[in-house]
Design an enzyme around this catalytic site. Sequence first.
Site, PDB file in Angstrom:
ATOM      1  N   LYS A 146     103.029 -35.048 -33.185  1.00  0.00           N
ATOM      2  CA  LYS A 146     102.874 -36.083 -32.215  1.00  0.00           C
ATOM      3  C   LYS A 146     103.400 -35.684 -30.706  1.00  0.00           C
ATOM      4  CE  LYS A 146     104.202 -39.228 -35.963  1.00  0.00           C
ATOM      5  NZ  LYS A 146     105.517 -39.747 -36.693  1.00  0.00           N
ATOM      6  N   GLY A 180     100.215 -30.515 -40.683  1.00  0.00           N
ATOM      7  CA  GLY A 180      98.861 -30.172 -40.774  1.00  0.00           C
ATOM      8  C   GLY A 180      98.583 -28.639 -41.366  1.00  0.00           C
ATOM      9  N   ARG A 240     114.011 -40.032 -43.097  1.00  0.00           N
ATOM     10  CA  ARG A 240     115.296 -39.737 -42.147  1.00  0.00           C
ATOM     11  C   ARG A 240     114.834 -40.341 -41.035  1.00  0.00           C
ATOM     12  NH1 ARG A 240     111.297 -37.341 -38.893  1.00  0.00           N
ATOM     13  NH2 ARG A 240     109.730 -35.972 -39.820  1.00  0.00           N
ATOM     14  N   ASN A 293     108.593 -41.041 -44.222  1.00  0.00           N
ATOM     15  CA  ASN A 293     109.643 -40.165 -43.728  1.00  0.00           C
ATOM     16  C   ASN A 293     111.123 -40.560 -43.949  1.00  0.00           C
ATOM     17  OD1 ASN A 293     108.254 -37.765 -42.658  1.00  0.00           O
ATOM     18  ND2 ASN A 293     107.565 -39.260 -40.973  1.00  0.00           N
ATOM     19  N   LYS A 303      94.750 -32.426 -48.849  1.00  0.00           N
ATOM     20  CA  LYS A 303      96.104 -32.036 -48.376  1.00  0.00           C
ATOM     21  C   LYS A 303      97.274 -31.476 -49.292  1.00  0.00           C
ATOM     22  CE  LYS A 303      95.738 -36.577 -45.767  1.00  0.00           C
ATOM     23  NZ  LYS A 303      96.528 -37.628 -45.377  1.00  0.00           N
ATOM     24  N   LYS A 362      90.024 -40.182 -49.077  1.00  0.00           N
ATOM     25  CA  LYS A 362      88.991 -40.473 -48.249  1.00  0.00           C
ATOM     26  C   LYS A 362      89.537 -40.224 -46.896  1.00  0.00           C
ATOM     27  CE  LYS A 362      85.142 -43.004 -46.740  1.00  0.00           C
ATOM     28  NZ  LYS A 362      83.726 -42.179 -47.200  1.00  0.00           N
TER      29      LYS A 362
END
Length: 446
Positions: A237, A165, A291, A289, A158, A201
């Site tokens: 989402k 993403g 916010r 997050n 990441k 992982k």
Amino acid sequence: MFNKVLIANRGEIALRVLRACKELGIQTVAVHSTADSEAMHVKLADESVCIGPPASRDSYLNIHQIVAACEITGADAIHPGYGFLSENAKFAEILEAHNIAFIGPKAEHIRTMGDKIEAKRTAARLGIPVVPGSEGGVTDPNQAKRIAGDIGYPVIIKAAAGGGGRGMKVARDESELKAAFQTARSEAGAAFGDDAVYIEKYLGKPRHIEVQVVGDGKGNAVHLGERDCSLQRRHQKVWEEANSPALNSDARARIGEICSKAVAEMGYSGAGTVEFLYEDGEFYFIEMNTRLQVEHPVTEAITGIDLVHEQISVASGGNLSVKQSEIEFHGHAIECRINAENARTFVPSPGVIKHFHTPGGLGIRVDSGVYSGYRIPPYYDSLIGKLIVHGRNRVECLMRLRRALDEFVVDGIDTTLPLFRDLVSNKDIADGKYDIHWLESYLADG
């Protein structure tokens, strides 16, 4: 309490914040690009200021213009909504230097949680369970190989500074690691100007569970339960619900207490969301997050607590309106994010809304800044509204959602409403049996 709040955002969230300010007797200032001059929040605000042309970098991300708008109108606080500048530590620091209150956390907390590697270190220090993985940024392929071997395949790579993403790749075995590692670094550098990555992982079929927290900056904090955000497409989402069908009351209380204690220890101020992957009864921290979340209304529905009111109150030096022992959870709530996109191809569909009719009745809430005759500009996120439904239990909530979706009419553009009409009748959804990969598999199967 503040006298005048400038809302540094657009669309449904700008209107949501405006309504909260009006309920608290606070004057409002709407800022807008030239493309948003006819937006609903601009029409309803006490004052409005044009801050630039359509491109976000020249308007909603233009810190100089936004600060100037505060000075022109005399606004003593800014609410950033979500997206744009809401998690920009530099913006918060600039506002502080100009004696303008930022309705959000301290810059140091934004900066810490905005760096995924530092956020993971901080979470572990505060007792929040984390996914096994690298302790810091990884730049060497041989180091990546050693780490992956230690934690076991599959692994996920990441971007440290990323989200949505981008800069995220999965390696299922050693033969895939080198290419995935190089691609993730390249994407991270292109998207965020920072090619640092970390390795974790990879969990096979987890749920995405997030815990809503609110702190007062004085060492006090509460949690408002969790939301299940597992129905996603390309890590975005689509459908959120509270409470999660996957958790029992013991798991809910356990992770909620861990999160509220952690943010209290941080001295965190305002609303925040601690996000986890959940698999086989275990929680694994992925990010925080700092916010207000898009999906905050489902939490408001089951608790009766106005999260924007809480944000404004603590930012002005006030206290939380409730103690943890006073918070009760009632029923079940689901939110559908309605986008101006084709429900099959997900191609954006800007244009004029010819007719806009929202559902009503008990337990129905629609957060939207559009109206009949409104032209959706092509420059911004395609979210045009959120349908939030509340029922006494999940079965009632799903039945009410089905009815509400049948009543919802948007003519003139494509929307994702047909997708939700399909999902609400799906057996896996009805049974609550889905994970973060379920929706993409469903869409791939046609």
